[in-house]
Design a protein around this motif. Structure first.
Motif, PDB file in Angstrom:
ATOM      1  N   THR A   1     -23.755 -52.560 -34.566  1.00  0.00           N
ATOM      2  CA  THR A   1     -23.567 -50.875 -34.419  1.00  0.00           C
ATOM      3  C   THR A   1     -22.104 -49.958 -35.299  1.00  0.00           C
TER       4      THR A   1
ATOM      5  N   GLY B   1     -31.712 -43.040 -27.745  1.00  0.00           N
ATOM      6  CA  GLY B   1     -30.737 -44.487 -28.323  1.00  0.00           C
ATOM      7  C   GLY B   1     -30.247 -42.883 -29.965  1.00  0.00           C
TER       8      GLY B   1
ATOM      9  N   GLY C   1     -27.519 -43.339 -30.905  1.00  0.00           N
ATOM     10  CA  GLY C   1     -26.202 -44.225 -31.858  1.00  0.00           C
ATOM     11  C   GLY C   1     -25.505 -42.914 -32.328  1.00  0.00           C
TER      12      GLY C   1
ATOM     13  N   ASP D   1     -28.188 -41.424 -25.456  1.00  0.00           N
ATOM     14  CA  ASP D   1     -27.917 -42.961 -25.644  1.00  0.00           C
ATOM     15  C   ASP D   1     -27.833 -43.511 -24.610  1.00  0.00           C
ATOM     16  N   TYR D   2     -27.596 -44.361 -24.711  1.00  0.00           N
ATOM     17  CA  TYR D   2     -27.719 -45.829 -23.107  1.00  0.00           C
ATOM     18  C   TYR D   2     -26.956 -45.264 -22.291  1.00  0.00           C
TER      19      TYR D   2
ATOM     20  N   LEU E   1     -20.390 -45.904 -25.598  1.00  0.00           N
ATOM     21  CA  LEU E   1     -21.978 -44.825 -26.106  1.00  0.00           C
ATOM     22  C   LEU E   1     -21.873 -43.383 -26.465  1.00  0.00           C
TER      23      LEU E   1
ATOM     24  N   LEU F   1     -20.805 -40.231 -29.499  1.00  0.00           N
ATOM     25  CA  LEU F   1     -21.890 -39.329 -29.761  1.00  0.00           C
ATOM     26  C   LEU F   1     -21.047 -37.924 -29.662  1.00  0.00           C
TER      27      LEU F   1
END
Length: 253
Positions: free
Chosen positions: A56, A86, A88, A108-109, A114, A118
């Motif tokens: 990432t 997803g 990113g 995203d997960y 994460l 975002l």
């Protein structure tokens, strides 16, 4: 973990050395190419310094190509609903927000670092008049889409779904398609945009199985973009030309 696993664990007998601190986040600036309007000129995207799911620390070429494609095709989503899986750094989502999408769900997960990243990128880059047009969620592909649909206007679904550099996750092809099938609007103008690079050229055929599975499920698949970039990971094995090429596909039902 089972009781047996607890008993057999060697962690207390042979403790691991202290884990080094995660690298600091990095930043990448996306500059518009021949923008159709002057409301915004560039976006500063923060990238998570390190995460076990994938690399990432660099901007993904597929996201750059997709962001530019979306910037030049606002008719696909203006006033409509957009979902990114997803996400990113969420660059494509932010482009659609700043260009007037009605509602954008960025996912995203469901990992705290994460989702916080975002949120940071959306809060930093989205124009003030569109900040109430976005929902940020943790989401696992293939699970119930109801939480994604709940934030949309009543009885509506998504007009554009964004998959940016996801199909190298070969074991997740079915889960991705399942989410798309259950959340895409039924109108003939709705579409899934799938942009990717063959990061492992020797497994390109496995990447392409995503589209074979999609066709078997009744999707129409069409390649709409081919664009060259400097390779993201220059020292990786395999054809540099293959690793430097972004492909963009449009899927419709």
């Amino acid at each position: 973990m089972s009781d047996t696993e607890d008993v057999l664990s060697l962690g207390s007998m042979f403790p691991e050395p202290p884990r080094p601190p995660s690298p600091e986040p990095t930043f990448s600036v996306y500059k518009r190419e021949n923008p159709p309007n002057k409301d915004w000129n560039e976006l500063k995207i923060r990238l998570v310094g390190s995460h076990p799911l994938w690399r990432t620390t660099c901007k993904w070429n597929a996201a750059l190509a997709l962001a530019t494609y979306l910037d030049h095709h606002t008719e696909l989503y203006a006033g409509g609903n957009v979902l990114e899986l997803g996400a990113g750094g969420a660059l494509p989502s932010i482009v659609t927000l700043n260009n007037g999408a009605g509602k954008v769900v960025v996912t995203d997960y469901p990992d705290d670092s994460l989702v916080k990243n975002l949120t940071y990128n959306v809060e930093t880059n989205v124009l003030s008049q569109y900040t109430d047009h976005v929902s940020i969620q943790g989401y696992i592909w293939g699970q119930s889409v109801q939480p994604l649909l709940d934030v949309l206007p009543e009885s509506s679904r998504f007009h554009v779904i964004i998959l940016s550099d996801l199909i190298f996750n070969h074991s997740q092809h079915d889960a991705l398609l399942s989410t798309c099938e259950r959340s895409l609007d039924t109108s003939n103008t709705s579409r899934v945009l799938v942009f990717y690079t063959h990061h492992r050229p020797h497994l390109a055929h496995k990447d392409m199985e995503f589209f074979s599975k999609a066709r078997d499920k009744g999707w129409t698949c069409e390649e709409i973009v081919t664009q060259k970039f400097p390779p993201m990971f220059p020292d990786d094995p395999g054809s540099e030309e293959v690793r430097a090429t972004v492909h963009g596909w449009c899927l419709r039902r």
